[in-house]
Design an enzyme around this catalytic site. Structure first.
Site, PDB file in Angstrom:
ATOM      1  N   SER A 124       0.836  -1.199   0.000  1.00 10.50           N
ATOM      2  CA  SER A 124       0.000   0.000   0.000  1.00 10.50           C
ATOM      3  C   SER A 124       0.866   1.243   0.000  1.00 10.50           C
ATOM      4  CB  SER A 124      -0.866  -0.023   1.263  1.00 10.50           C
ATOM      5  OG  SER A 124      -1.509   1.214   1.433  1.00 10.50           O
ATOM      6  N   TYR A 148      -1.386  -0.632  10.653  1.00 10.23           N
ATOM      7  CA  TYR A 148      -1.721  -1.251   9.367  1.00 10.23           C
ATOM      8  C   TYR A 148      -0.572  -1.031   8.378  1.00 10.23           C
ATOM      9  CZ  TYR A 148      -3.602  -1.658   4.669  1.00 10.23           C
ATOM     10  OH  TYR A 148      -3.758  -1.963   3.348  1.00 10.23           O
ATOM     11  N   LYS A 152       2.207  -3.751   6.584  1.00 11.25           N
ATOM     12  CA  LYS A 152       2.494  -3.892   5.145  1.00 11.25           C
ATOM     13  C   LYS A 152       4.000  -3.768   4.894  1.00 11.25           C
ATOM     14  CE  LYS A 152      -1.462  -4.720   3.466  1.00 11.25           C
ATOM     15  NZ  LYS A 152      -1.724  -5.939   2.715  1.00 11.25           N
TER      16      LYS A 152
HETATM   17  P1  NAD Z   1     -10.928  -6.977   1.027  1.00  8.45           P
HETATM   18  O1  NAD Z   1     -11.156  -6.998   2.498  1.00  8.45           O
HETATM   19  O2  NAD Z   1     -12.079  -6.764   0.134  1.00  8.45           O
HETATM   20  O3  NAD Z   1     -10.195  -8.321   0.578  1.00  8.45           O
HETATM   21  C1  NAD Z   1      -9.401  -9.074   1.436  1.00  8.45           C
HETATM   22  C2  NAD Z   1      -9.868 -10.523   1.328  1.00  8.45           C
HETATM   23  O4  NAD Z   1      -9.055 -11.329   2.195  1.00  8.45           O
HETATM   24  C3  NAD Z   1     -11.325 -10.709   1.757  1.00  8.45           C
HETATM   25  O5  NAD Z   1     -11.993 -11.492   0.787  1.00  8.45           O
HETATM   26  C4  NAD Z   1     -11.219 -11.432   3.091  1.00  8.45           C
HETATM   27  O6  NAD Z   1     -12.317 -12.302   3.309  1.00  8.45           O
HETATM   28  C5  NAD Z   1      -9.913 -12.180   2.937  1.00  8.45           C
HETATM   29  N1  NAD Z   1      -9.233 -12.461   4.202  1.00  8.45           N
HETATM   30  C6  NAD Z   1      -9.039 -11.631   5.253  1.00  8.45           C
HETATM   31  N2  NAD Z   1      -8.355 -12.257   6.218  1.00  8.45           N
HETATM   32  C7  NAD Z   1      -8.094 -13.505   5.763  1.00  8.45           C
HETATM   33  C8  NAD Z   1      -7.439 -14.634   6.316  1.00  8.45           C
HETATM   34  N3  NAD Z   1      -6.906 -14.606   7.543  1.00  8.45           N
HETATM   35  N4  NAD Z   1      -7.363 -15.766   5.578  1.00  8.45           N
HETATM   36  C9  NAD Z   1      -7.922 -15.829   4.346  1.00  8.45           C
HETATM   37  N5  NAD Z   1      -8.563 -14.792   3.782  1.00  8.45           N
HETATM   38  C10 NAD Z   1      -8.659 -13.649   4.483  1.00  8.45           C
HETATM   39  O7  NAD Z   1      -9.789  -5.886   0.754  1.00  8.45           O
HETATM   40  P2  NAD Z   1      -9.234  -5.297  -0.603  1.00  8.45           P
HETATM   41  O8  NAD Z   1      -9.582  -3.859  -0.636  1.00  8.45           O
HETATM   42  O9  NAD Z   1      -9.597  -6.162  -1.743  1.00  8.45           O
HETATM   43  O10 NAD Z   1      -7.683  -5.386  -0.317  1.00  8.45           O
HETATM   44  C11 NAD Z   1      -6.902  -6.480  -0.752  1.00  8.45           C
HETATM   45  C12 NAD Z   1      -5.468  -6.258  -0.304  1.00  8.45           C
HETATM   46  O11 NAD Z   1      -5.003  -5.013  -0.815  1.00  8.45           O
HETATM   47  C13 NAD Z   1      -5.299  -6.178   1.206  1.00  8.45           C
HETATM   48  O12 NAD Z   1      -4.096  -6.830   1.553  1.00  8.45           O
HETATM   49  C14 NAD Z   1      -5.201  -4.689   1.472  1.00  8.45           C
HETATM   50  O13 NAD Z   1      -4.436  -4.425   2.630  1.00  8.45           O
HETATM   51  C15 NAD Z   1      -4.482  -4.208   0.223  1.00  8.45           C
HETATM   52  N6  NAD Z   1      -4.746  -2.798  -0.078  1.00  8.45           N
HETATM   53  C16 NAD Z   1      -6.041  -2.345  -0.176  1.00  8.45           C
HETATM   54  C17 NAD Z   1      -6.276  -0.999  -0.447  1.00  8.45           C
HETATM   55  C18 NAD Z   1      -7.675  -0.458  -0.511  1.00  8.45           C
HETATM   56  O14 NAD Z   1      -7.856   0.760  -0.344  1.00  8.45           O
HETATM   57  N7  NAD Z   1      -8.695  -1.253  -0.780  1.00  8.45           N
HETATM   58  C19 NAD Z   1      -5.201  -0.121  -0.635  1.00  8.45           C
HETATM   59  C20 NAD Z   1      -3.901  -0.628  -0.549  1.00  8.45           C
HETATM   60  C21 NAD Z   1      -3.691  -1.969  -0.260  1.00  8.45           C
HETATM   61  C1  WQD Z   2      -9.637   9.866   1.023  1.00  5.71           C
HETATM   62  C2  WQD Z   2      -9.856  11.356   1.300  1.00  5.71           C
HETATM   63  C3  WQD Z   2     -10.130  11.858   3.620  1.00  5.71           C
HETATM   64  C4  WQD Z   2     -13.930   9.708   4.101  1.00  5.71           C
HETATM   65  C5  WQD Z   2      -7.057   4.823   3.108  1.00  5.71           C
HETATM   66  C6  WQD Z   2      -6.030   4.116   3.941  1.00  5.71           C
HETATM   67  C7  WQD Z   2      -4.913   3.623   3.076  1.00  5.71           C
HETATM   68  C8  WQD Z   2      -5.412   2.817   1.880  1.00  5.71           C
HETATM   69  C9  WQD Z   2      -6.534   3.483   1.178  1.00  5.71           C
HETATM   70  C10 WQD Z   2      -5.233   0.478   2.282  1.00  5.71           C
HETATM   71  C11 WQD Z   2      -9.081  11.864   2.509  1.00  5.71           C
HETATM   72  C12 WQD Z   2     -11.397  12.171   2.870  1.00  5.71           C
HETATM   73  C13 WQD Z   2     -12.769  10.263   3.601  1.00  5.71           C
HETATM   74  C14 WQD Z   2     -14.990  10.585   4.508  1.00  5.71           C
HETATM   75  C15 WQD Z   2     -13.642  12.466   3.835  1.00  5.71           C
HETATM   76  N1  WQD Z   2      -5.916   1.542   2.272  1.00  5.71           N
HETATM   77  N2  WQD Z   2     -12.624  11.608   3.461  1.00  5.71           N
HETATM   78  N3  WQD Z   2     -14.801  11.935   4.348  1.00  5.71           N
HETATM   79  O1  WQD Z   2      -7.235   7.864   3.837  1.00  5.71           O
HETATM   80  O2  WQD Z   2      -6.312   8.187   1.497  1.00  5.71           O
HETATM   81  O3  WQD Z   2      -6.453   5.938   2.460  1.00  5.71           O
HETATM   82  O4  WQD Z   2      -7.530   3.924   2.106  1.00  5.71           O
HETATM   83  O5  WQD Z   2      -4.055   0.326   2.125  1.00  5.71           O
HETATM   84  O6  WQD Z   2      -4.088   2.881   3.908  1.00  5.71           O
HETATM   85  O7  WQD Z   2      -5.525   5.020   4.912  1.00  5.71           O
HETATM   86  O8  WQD Z   2      -8.524   7.055   1.789  1.00  5.71           O
HETATM   87  O9  WQD Z   2     -10.882   7.048   1.104  1.00  5.71           O
HETATM   88  O10 WQD Z   2     -10.349   7.076   3.575  1.00  5.71           O
HETATM   89  O11 WQD Z   2      -9.891   9.123   2.211  1.00  5.71           O
HETATM   90  O12 WQD Z   2     -13.520  13.697   3.731  1.00  5.71           O
HETATM   91  O13 WQD Z   2     -16.042  10.151   5.004  1.00  5.71           O
HETATM   92  O14 WQD Z   2     -11.246  11.554   1.613  1.00  5.71           O
HETATM   93  O15 WQD Z   2      -9.882  12.822   4.633  1.00  5.71           O
HETATM   94  O16 WQD Z   2      -8.685  13.174   2.222  1.00  5.71           O
HETATM   95  P1  WQD Z   2      -7.097   7.378   2.467  1.00  5.71           P
HETATM   96  P2  WQD Z   2      -9.988   7.503   2.194  1.00  5.71           P
END
Ligand code: NAD
Ligand code: WQD
Length: 333
Positions: A124, A148, A152
């Site tokens: 991330s 978190y 990562k």
């Molecule tokens: P998500 O929660 O939709 O997907 C994660 C999946 O993993 C789910 O289907 C959940 O059931 C499964 N899971 C959780 N714990 C588990 C375990 N112990 N064993 C087996 N399965 C398990 O999330 P996502 O948004 O699709 O994110 C996927 C990956 O990408 C994550 O590692 C997340 O940290 C990373 N990521 C997400 C974002 C974001 O904003 N969505 C941003 C950066 C990184």
């Molecule tokens: C985006 C913008 C908020 C909600 C998060 C995690 C990051 C990554 C992605 C996994 C910001 C603003 C938000 C609301 C708002 N996840 N906001 N009102 O914070 O960039 O990233 O998700 O890896 O680790 O921290 O994303 O969508 O929460 O916020 O004003 O109700 O929207 O302040 O500027 P963020 P976000």
């Protein structure tokens, strides 16, 4: 190719599995469905015209998937499974380290016992912490500001150490910026349980009438309109980056980190306006205090991803809002 996809029923995983199946890869999904709906693999199969094998198992429990993993004999692993809510991680860091770090270690140990040495890991942009410059390139220091993000970065470092000890490992840590949107069919998308943590699902809920008003977290940042700026990336572009990363693990060795973003930034208010025009609905909002831990601007320099994988994002803000809205409507009606 034969690919194990952990977390393949989740938001990003389901879109990625769809593209993998369409590209002809065979997929074993390992997911405990902690944050995924039961019918997602069937929906994916409907879109792709082919099925993945699905194993309900927890990555922290080796006995629950060791045999299936060995029998499947994957060429590569794409590792999405984990927990991802920042506030939850601050409240219960040990659980985040148990699942994200412990679960990854367990998975890597199982991989190590087989021939499989190709890995793509869901990292991330949060590993960068408060950016000292934007756009953020991969050489930017990594100083995550919450458990978190640290979980990562720890996994990235574990993979790097593994790569130093085993020169047959080819691994890519993909640092996603802000994934949004849904499959254009509206059959799969982001369906968070409870109150959404992230901006786009919250906006979608307000447009749909499920929530009354958006809270805009601060309008006094040093950005053009004072609200936070982020690099939003369409989940289909992100899924496509995994196809490119999978291919790169076949021609490169060693461990590398790549940003996955568009390089374009949008403020909270720009997101609100774009969503209003995509949905034809108004999004009432109140400006409230800043959310603790938020940064003003987060923006990717995606040049390295293009140079290394020949990948770049193609979809813009209109498609992100259009597809998120279509999915939200389908989900709630
Ligand atoms: P998500 O929660 O939709 O997907 C994660 C999946 O993993 C789910 O289907 C959940 O059931 C499964 N899971 C959780 N714990 C588990 C375990 N112990 N064993 C087996 N399965 C398990 O999330 P996502 O948004 O699709 O994110 C996927 C990956 O990408 C994550 O590692 C997340 O940290 C990373 N990521 C997400 C974002 C974001 O904003 N969505 C941003 C950066 C990184
Ligand atoms: C985006 C913008 C908020 C909600 C998060 C995690 C990051 C990554 C992605 C996994 C910001 C603003 C938000 C609301 C708002 N996840 N906001 N009102 O914070 O960039 O990233 O998700 O890896 O680790 O921290 O994303 O969508 O929460 O916020 O004003 O109700 O929207 O302040 O500027 P963020 P976000």
């Amino acid at each position: 190719m034969r690919v194990v996809v952990t977390g393949g029923a989740g938001y990003i995983g389901s879109h990625t599995v769809t593209l993998f199946l369409q590209a002809g890869h065979d997929v074993l999904i390992i997911d405990n469905f902690a944050n995924a709906a039961e019918d997602v693999p069937d929906r994916v199969a409907g879109l792709a015209g082919r099925e993945a094998i699905v194993l309900r198992a927890d990555i922290t429990q080796p006995e629950s998937y060791l045999k299936a993993f060995e029998d499947f004999a994957p060429d590569a692993v794409v590792h999405f499974a984990g927990l991802k809510a920042v506030a939850e991680a601050v409240a219960d860091p040990l659980e985040y380290y148990r699942v994200n770090v412990g679960g990854s270690l367990t998975l890597f140990r199982i991989m190590q016992g087989t021939e499989c040495r190709r890995l793509v890991f869901s990292s991330s942009a949060t590993v960068y912490g408060d950016p000292e410059r934007v756009p953020i390139d991969e050489g930017h220091p990594c100083r995550p500001t919450n458990p978190y993000g640290r979980s990562k970065l720890m996994v990235e470092e574990i993979v790097e150490d593994w790569g130093r000890s085993d020169d047959s490992l080819a691994a890519i840590n993909l640092r996603y910026f802000n994934p949004v949107g849904a499959h254009p069919s509206a059959r799969i998308g982001e369906a968070p349980n409870g109150v959404p943590n992230n901006l786009m699902p919250y906006i979608s809920d307000v447009a749909q009438g499920r929530r009354e008003r958006l809270q805009v977290f601060g309008d006094d940042y040093g950005t053009p309109d004072g609200t936070g700026v982020r690099d939003y990336i369409h989940v289909m572009d992100l899924a496509d980056a995994h196809l490119a990363a999978l291919e790169l693990t076949g021609r490169a060795s060693g461990v590398e980190a790549l940003n996955v973003g568009t390089g374009e930034g949008y403020s909270v208010l720009e997101m609100v306006r774009a969503f209003e025009s995509a949905s034809g609905r108004s999004i009432p909002y109140d400006v409230v205090a800043r959310r603790p831990g938020d940064v003003a601007i987060s923006l990717a320099d995606p040049a390295m991803a293009e140079a290394r994988m020949g990948w770049k994002a193609n979809l813009g803000l209109d498609e992100m809002c259009r597809d998120a809205w279509a999915f939200t409507r389908g989900r709630n009606t």
